[in-house]
Each structure stands twice: as structure tokens, then as C-alpha cells.
Design an enzyme around this catalytic site. Sequence first.
Site, PDB file in Angstrom:
ATOM      1  N   GLU A 183       0.868  -1.259  -0.023  1.00 53.82           N
ATOM      2  CA  GLU A 183      -0.188   0.019  -0.017  1.00 53.82           C
ATOM      3  C   GLU A 183       0.825   1.421   0.081  1.00 53.82           C
ATOM      4  O   GLU A 183       0.226   2.296  -0.401  1.00 53.82           O
ATOM      5  CB  GLU A 183      -1.061  -0.051   1.272  1.00 53.82           C
ATOM      6  N   GLU A 234       7.963 -21.859   7.293  1.00 48.39           N
ATOM      7  CA  GLU A 234       7.976 -21.018   8.706  1.00 48.39           C
ATOM      8  C   GLU A 234       9.327 -21.763   9.242  1.00 48.39           C
ATOM      9  O   GLU A 234       9.725 -21.024  10.114  1.00 48.39           O
ATOM     10  CB  GLU A 234       6.964 -20.785   9.327  1.00 48.39           C
TER      11      GLU A 234
END
Length: 313
Positions: free
Chosen positions: A83, A114
Site C-alpha cells: 500500500e 516457517e
Amino acid sequence: MELGKLATEQANPLSQAIETLSVAEITQRMNQEDQGVPLAVRQSLPEINAFIEALVPVMAQGGRLFYIGAGTSGRLGLLDASECPPTFGVAPDRVQALMAGGLEAMTQAVEGAEDDQAAAVQDLAALELSAKDALVGIAASGRTPYVVAALRYAKEQGALTASLACVEDAEISQWADYPIEIPVGPEIIAGSSRLKAGTAQKLVLNMISTTAMIQLGKVYQGYMVDVQATNQKLIDRAHRIIAATSGLSLEQAATYFQAAQGQVKCAILMALTGCDLAGAQALLADNQDHIAQAIQASQQSVNKQDQIKEVLP
């Protein structure tokens, strides 16, 4: 700390027999739990502020901000980073996000990603992370191996580091220059850290990127004056921003927007100071891209010229 002992993994008393409740009762309990998240964030404002204060000079000198995480934490980092270019007009490489398992993990789980510490080092090395940059490691549990390895590597490179966890005494905190912990407590569904923990992470990431960009001159009078007007909605927004900050009509604002070649900051400066596009660009360059400082500098220049005229015979 063992995963099962973390607060985010514990059962929530409000969840007992939650499957027997009505829709209204479930949402009421979720809303009740959510109300504590901003309060938990508020308790950590000093730590958040300290990191932002350290981050701004790094970015002002051309350094990059990296977010890194796995699962929900990684997705939230990607959301915030993506953004920044349209909102604040920064180049896409200035705020980046890395996620365990790569972009594929945005929509589906990548088995073992992960836990892959070597991948974290490889990912950051590929982007040439250096002492000029900053990295925020995000892990609700505070113990994700991919994030721990990333923070360790970043410190070895001399980069500015921060960690964002949703438990106390998080493992990642020990590897960060600026550890941030937002203990939100047990989730309404035990272990589902996309809920309160995810909300807390989103709030903190909002604060980090937005406050840093304000400090870097990307906002004026509450408006995103470096917005990239890439579609009609954003062009209309740009016109309204110029009008609101300069006192012009929307029609006049559109004219200045065109004259400024779509650069909102320059359009505002041209309207308020009477300079041309080259003059507006020079003013911004001389004032660290801060429009308020540029306006003040222009006014001081005008005042000085007026004083000279009064003195001259």
C-alpha cells in the site's frame, strides 16, 4: 518457549461451548475481545515510537524498510508494504515484504516454510540487505524460526531491526534493536492468531509506515500529497487534495494538476507561491521534500526580497 505454553495458544474462557451459541452471541463475544486490542497496542506506544524515531533517518538517507514473517504475519507485512507506493508515492523497493514460502504462501500454506531458517538468510541476501536498511520481524508467537533467522542475519549486516510479537518475553525480542510486544491474550479460537493478534499487528504496521511517511514529508494537512493518480478515482482525489490545501476551486485545481504534470505537491506549491513547475521542484529539493517547509522557505524569500526593495533607493 514451548508453543503450547504461549498465551496465543491458550483456551479463552469466553469460548467455552461457543459452538452452541447463536450468531449474535458469537459476534458479541468476538467484539468484546477485540476491544482490548487497541488498549494493548497503547501500552507499547513508547517502544513503537522509539523504533519509528530510529527508522525515519534510515529511510531519509535512502535506506529500505523490510517486513518479514510467516503465515498471517507475513501476509500483513505484504499488505502494508504494497500500500505504500500508491498511498505515499514511494518506489516499490523502498518498503518491501518477505514471506516464508514466497508469494505462493499468500494464498496457500507452504509446508515447512516457517521453519526454514536458511531460506530467510537467502531471501534477505538476494535483496542485498545492508547496514543502510531496516527490518521488522513479525511473528504473533514470537518464535517463528524463519523470522528469528532473518533478525539474526539483519543484525549481522548492521541493519536497524525491530520485532513485533503478540506475547510477552518473545524469542524474537532478543534479536531486535527495538522489540515490540503486544500481548493480546488467548484468541476466541485457541491458536488462531489471525484474530486479535493479527489485528494488533495490522494496527502497529499502520503506525510504523504511516508515521514514518508523515515524517518524511509525504503528508500535508492530513492529505496524501504524494498520491499516485493512476486512475480516475485517484485523479479526482488529487484534484480535491489540491483544492482543499490551496483554497482553489476543483476546476482551478485540475488546471494546476495538469500544469504540474500530475505531481500533487508541486501543484499545491505552484498555487500557493506562484512559482512554476521547475520552481516548485527546486523548493521541494531544497527542503527535504517537505511541502510545509517549502512554503515557509518561499515566504521567507519573498519577505527578504521585499525588505531589500525597501532599503534600495
